[in-house]
Scaffold this motif. Structure first.
Motif, PDB file in Angstrom:
ATOM      1  N   THR A 177       0.835  -1.192   0.000  1.00 45.37           N
ATOM      2  CA  THR A 177       0.000   0.000   0.000  1.00 45.37           C
ATOM      3  C   THR A 177       0.879   1.255   0.000  1.00 45.37           C
ATOM      4  O   THR A 177       1.832   1.355   0.768  1.00 45.37           O
ATOM      5  CB  THR A 177      -0.913   0.032   1.230  1.00 45.37           C
ATOM      6  OG1 THR A 177      -1.743  -1.127   1.229  1.00 45.37           O
ATOM      7  CG2 THR A 177      -1.807   1.269   1.222  1.00 45.37           C
ATOM      8  N   TYR A 179       1.077   5.337   0.635  1.00 39.49           N
ATOM      9  CA  TYR A 179       0.419   6.404   1.378  1.00 39.49           C
ATOM     10  C   TYR A 179       1.015   7.734   0.933  1.00 39.49           C
ATOM     11  O   TYR A 179       2.240   7.889   0.865  1.00 39.49           O
ATOM     12  CB  TYR A 179       0.616   6.220   2.879  1.00 39.49           C
ATOM     13  CG  TYR A 179       0.013   4.951   3.417  1.00 39.49           C
ATOM     14  CD1 TYR A 179      -1.359   4.869   3.672  1.00 39.49           C
ATOM     15  CD2 TYR A 179       0.794   3.830   3.662  1.00 39.49           C
ATOM     16  CE1 TYR A 179      -1.934   3.704   4.158  1.00 39.49           C
ATOM     17  CE2 TYR A 179       0.243   2.663   4.149  1.00 39.49           C
ATOM     18  CZ  TYR A 179      -1.123   2.600   4.396  1.00 39.49           C
ATOM     19  OH  TYR A 179      -1.684   1.443   4.870  1.00 39.49           O
ATOM     20  N   GLU A 186      -5.867  15.866   2.290  1.00 32.00           N
ATOM     21  CA  GLU A 186      -6.291  14.474   2.295  1.00 32.00           C
ATOM     22  C   GLU A 186      -5.082  13.550   2.296  1.00 32.00           C
ATOM     23  O   GLU A 186      -4.070  13.818   1.649  1.00 32.00           O
ATOM     24  CB  GLU A 186      -7.156  14.155   1.077  1.00 32.00           C
ATOM     25  CG  GLU A 186      -8.536  14.792   1.093  1.00 32.00           C
ATOM     26  CD  GLU A 186      -9.369  14.368  -0.100  1.00 32.00           C
ATOM     27  OE1 GLU A 186     -10.503  13.899   0.102  1.00 32.00           O
ATOM     28  OE2 GLU A 186      -8.881  14.508  -1.245  1.00 32.00           O
ATOM     29  N   PHE A 188      -4.157   9.675   1.233  1.00 31.03           N
ATOM     30  CA  PHE A 188      -4.638   8.589   0.392  1.00 31.03           C
ATOM     31  C   PHE A 188      -3.880   7.306   0.687  1.00 31.03           C
ATOM     32  O   PHE A 188      -2.655   7.322   0.874  1.00 31.03           O
ATOM     33  CB  PHE A 188      -4.444   8.919  -1.091  1.00 31.03           C
ATOM     34  CG  PHE A 188      -5.386   9.950  -1.638  1.00 31.03           C
ATOM     35  CD1 PHE A 188      -6.528   9.568  -2.319  1.00 31.03           C
ATOM     36  CD2 PHE A 188      -5.124  11.300  -1.472  1.00 31.03           C
ATOM     37  CE1 PHE A 188      -7.403  10.520  -2.828  1.00 31.03           C
ATOM     38  CE2 PHE A 188      -5.989  12.257  -1.978  1.00 31.03           C
ATOM     39  CZ  PHE A 188      -7.135  11.865  -2.653  1.00 31.03           C
ATOM     40  N   LEU A 198      -7.694   2.887  -2.071  1.00 33.66           N
ATOM     41  CA  LEU A 198      -8.250   1.960  -1.094  1.00 33.66           C
ATOM     42  C   LEU A 198      -9.094   2.693  -0.062  1.00 33.66           C
ATOM     43  O   LEU A 198     -10.166   2.231   0.308  1.00 33.66           O
ATOM     44  CB  LEU A 198      -7.114   1.197  -0.408  1.00 33.66           C
ATOM     45  CG  LEU A 198      -6.201   0.386  -1.345  1.00 33.66           C
ATOM     46  CD1 LEU A 198      -5.053  -0.233  -0.560  1.00 33.66           C
ATOM     47  CD2 LEU A 198      -6.998  -0.681  -2.071  1.00 33.66           C
ATOM     48  N   TRP A 199      -8.592   3.838   0.390  1.00 31.56           N
ATOM     49  CA  TRP A 199      -9.335   4.683   1.324  1.00 31.56           C
ATOM     50  C   TRP A 199      -8.611   6.015   1.420  1.00 31.56           C
ATOM     51  O   TRP A 199      -7.483   6.164   0.940  1.00 31.56           O
ATOM     52  CB  TRP A 199      -9.495   4.045   2.702  1.00 31.56           C
ATOM     53  CG  TRP A 199      -8.235   3.567   3.360  1.00 31.56           C
ATOM     54  CD1 TRP A 199      -7.682   2.325   3.258  1.00 31.56           C
ATOM     55  CD2 TRP A 199      -7.367   4.320   4.234  1.00 31.56           C
ATOM     56  NE1 TRP A 199      -6.523   2.249   4.001  1.00 31.56           N
ATOM     57  CE2 TRP A 199      -6.307   3.460   4.613  1.00 31.56           C
ATOM     58  CE3 TRP A 199      -7.397   5.618   4.725  1.00 31.56           C
ATOM     59  CZ2 TRP A 199      -5.276   3.866   5.462  1.00 31.56           C
ATOM     60  CZ3 TRP A 199      -6.372   6.040   5.569  1.00 31.56           C
ATOM     61  CH2 TRP A 199      -5.333   5.167   5.929  1.00 31.56           C
ATOM     62  N   LYS A 200      -9.284   6.998   2.038  1.00 30.77           N
ATOM     63  CA  LYS A 200      -8.656   8.298   2.256  1.00 30.77           C
ATOM     64  C   LYS A 200      -9.234   8.934   3.504  1.00 30.77           C
ATOM     65  O   LYS A 200     -10.343   8.599   3.940  1.00 30.77           O
ATOM     66  CB  LYS A 200      -8.843   9.218   1.046  1.00 30.77           C
ATOM     67  CG  LYS A 200     -10.271   9.502   0.661  1.00 30.77           C
ATOM     68  CD  LYS A 200     -10.317  10.376  -0.606  1.00 30.77           C
ATOM     69  CE  LYS A 200     -11.753  10.666  -1.017  1.00 30.77           C
ATOM     70  NZ  LYS A 200     -11.804  11.530  -2.229  1.00 30.77           N
ATOM     71  N   LEU A 201      -8.463   9.854   4.081  1.00 29.61           N
ATOM     72  CA  LEU A 201      -8.859  10.574   5.284  1.00 29.61           C
ATOM     73  C   LEU A 201      -8.618  12.055   5.099  1.00 29.61           C
ATOM     74  O   LEU A 201      -7.659  12.454   4.431  1.00 29.61           O
ATOM     75  CB  LEU A 201      -8.045  10.099   6.492  1.00 29.61           C
ATOM     76  CG  LEU A 201      -8.450   8.813   7.205  1.00 29.61           C
ATOM     77  CD1 LEU A 201      -7.462   8.526   8.322  1.00 29.61           C
ATOM     78  CD2 LEU A 201      -9.861   8.912   7.761  1.00 29.61           C
ATOM     79  N   THR A 233      -4.035   2.268  10.133  1.00 29.26           N
ATOM     80  CA  THR A 233      -4.188   1.932   8.716  1.00 29.26           C
ATOM     81  C   THR A 233      -5.108   0.745   8.480  1.00 29.26           C
ATOM     82  O   THR A 233      -5.506   0.502   7.339  1.00 29.26           O
ATOM     83  CB  THR A 233      -2.817   1.648   8.083  1.00 29.26           C
ATOM     84  OG1 THR A 233      -2.200   0.539   8.750  1.00 29.26           O
ATOM     85  CG2 THR A 233      -1.912   2.866   8.190  1.00 29.26           C
ATOM     86  N   GLU A 235      -8.070   0.313  10.460  1.00 26.45           N
ATOM     87  CA  GLU A 235      -9.417   0.854  10.679  1.00 26.45           C
ATOM     88  C   GLU A 235      -9.662   2.135   9.887  1.00 26.45           C
ATOM     89  O   GLU A 235     -10.793   2.620   9.819  1.00 26.45           O
ATOM     90  CB  GLU A 235      -9.631   1.121  12.170  1.00 26.45           C
ATOM     91  CG  GLU A 235      -9.526  -0.117  13.049  1.00 26.45           C
ATOM     92  CD  GLU A 235     -10.601  -1.141  12.742  1.00 26.45           C
ATOM     93  OE1 GLU A 235     -11.715  -0.725  12.338  1.00 26.45           O
ATOM     94  OE2 GLU A 235     -10.331  -2.345  12.904  1.00 26.45           O
ATOM     95  N   HIS A 236      -8.595   2.718   9.305  1.00 29.36           N
ATOM     96  CA  HIS A 236      -8.695   3.943   8.493  1.00 29.36           C
ATOM     97  C   HIS A 236      -9.220   5.105   9.330  1.00 29.36           C
ATOM     98  O   HIS A 236     -10.035   5.915   8.867  1.00 29.36           O
ATOM     99  CB  HIS A 236      -9.588   3.734   7.260  1.00 29.36           C
ATOM    100  CG  HIS A 236      -9.389   2.428   6.570  1.00 29.36           C
ATOM    101  ND1 HIS A 236     -10.358   1.858   5.781  1.00 29.36           N
ATOM    102  CD2 HIS A 236      -8.327   1.577   6.544  1.00 29.36           C
ATOM    103  CE1 HIS A 236      -9.913   0.716   5.301  1.00 29.36           C
ATOM    104  NE2 HIS A 236      -8.679   0.519   5.753  1.00 29.36           N
ATOM    105  N   THR A 237      -8.735   5.192  10.556  1.00 27.06           N
ATOM    106  CA  THR A 237      -9.213   6.230  11.472  1.00 27.06           C
ATOM    107  C   THR A 237      -8.025   6.964  12.090  1.00 27.06           C
ATOM    108  O   THR A 237      -6.907   6.435  12.165  1.00 27.06           O
ATOM    109  CB  THR A 237     -10.065   5.630  12.600  1.00 27.06           C
ATOM    110  OG1 THR A 237      -9.303   4.641  13.287  1.00 27.06           O
ATOM    111  CG2 THR A 237     -11.333   5.000  12.044  1.00 27.06           C
TER     112      THR A 237
END
Length: 332
Positions: A177, A179, A186, A188, A198-201, A233, A235-237
């Protein structure tokens, strides 16, 4: 300031305007040499120098040229002169190939003789060093895209629109992955194989520095509102966030050293935190006219180095408790 990674080395090389200084880390940062021996008219240096071997250094200039410097006699020679803009990101050396990102939006693959192998063009400036893994290069451009490129041919494998400029290098975890943070505030997470998000915050401020991988699936990120974040990474929180220096910014990354995080703010605060977000130490660097843009650097004896721009002291050294050890002022 161009202060490179000096972990386990006894000498640091610092790019500062028209000169590159070598300093002795075993002798309170005493000055060893100044490079090149004869100043190069029109050349100013920003990024950390790249050591090709024990006797040879490469450094790019704001006059669009890369120079080769002999560390024994200080002589310099033009290495590559075909770029059309400034050199801000350091080249990456993989075996016998250099991958050099330029502000003209081009990534150059070069031989060790400075001959071009291939070029990859983007639509805006590239300020960050590429990341290499499994015969691929991953490079971010201010055209809002992250690119995966075949390192042997320069051919595009995939690209993805991040929605905003990215000026730092991505980092890759063991699972592949990537980052990367952007000026869209943001972070990513991207699949390096196919380029899928895959996800972003969201963060409070723009992200300038590269994320820092931590233990147990954590990631540490800084932003231009001077915040430090710990991110889960899996829980993406966001696990926790700390405002390091109100009213300032952080353009460098967090540094992880001996189970502590070290960050420096533009206004001159250096602070350390444990991995749960509790502040350990905080120190005011105290140069009213200086600014601090970079990432703290660890030397092998537990010394923490931070570079300054526009100050008489261009390097500050601290122990891991952020107690001052010495400062480096170049001899003129």
């Amino acid at each position: 300031r161009g202060l490179g990674d000096v972990y386990k080395r006894q000498t640091a090389y610092i790019a500062d305007n028209q000169a590159i200084y070598s300093i002795d880390l075993t002798d309170k940062g005493s000055q060893l040499d100044t490079f090149p021996a004869e100043p190069i008219r029109g050349a100013t240096f920003y990024h950390p120098p790249l050591l090709l071997d024990a006797n040879t250094m490469l450094v790019g200039s704001y006059n669009n040229k890369i120079y080769q410097i002999d560390l024994e006699d200080g002589s310099s020679a033009e290495f590559f002169i075909e770029a059309k803009n400034r050199w801000i990101g350091s080249p990456l050396l993989i075996e016998d190939t250099l991958y050099a990102p330029n502000s003209n939006g081009t990534l150059y693959a070069l031989t060790l003789d400075g001959e071009s192998i291939w070029e990859f063009e983007t639509d805006a400036a590239i300020w960050a060093t590429p990341v290499f893994a499994d015969s691929r290069l991953y490079i971010a451009s201010q055209d809002h895209h992250l690119y995966a490129i075949n390192a042997n041919t320069g051919n595009l494998i995939w690209d993805i629109d991040l929605g905003a400029s990215a000026v730092s290098s991505p980092v890759m975890a063991e699972d592949g992955t990537l980052y990367i943070g952007t000026f869209g505030s943001e972070l990513f997470a991207i699949d390096s194989e196919g380029g899928a998000i895959l996800w972003k915050l969201e963060t409070e401020g723009w992200i300038w520095g590269s994320p820092m991988l931590g233990p147990e699936n954590t990631l540490f990120v800084t932003d231009l509102n001077a915040n430090l974040y710990a991110i889960d990474t899996l829980e993406h929180t966001i696990l926790w966030s700390k405002e390091v220096d109100a009213g300032s910014s952080i353009t460098g990354s967090a540094m992880l050293f001996n189970d502590a995080l070290y960050v420096a703010t533009r206004s001159g605060v250096i602070a350390s935190y444990d991995l749960q977000g509790e502040r350990l130490w905080k120190e005011e660097l105290g140069e009213e006219d200086g600014e601090f843009y970079g990432t703290p650097v660890a030397a092998g004896d537990g010394t923490i180095l931070i570079g300054a721009v526009g100050a008489s002291n261009i390097v500050y050294a601290y122990n891991t408790n952020l107690e001052p050890l010495w400062q480096f002022i170049p001899e003129k």
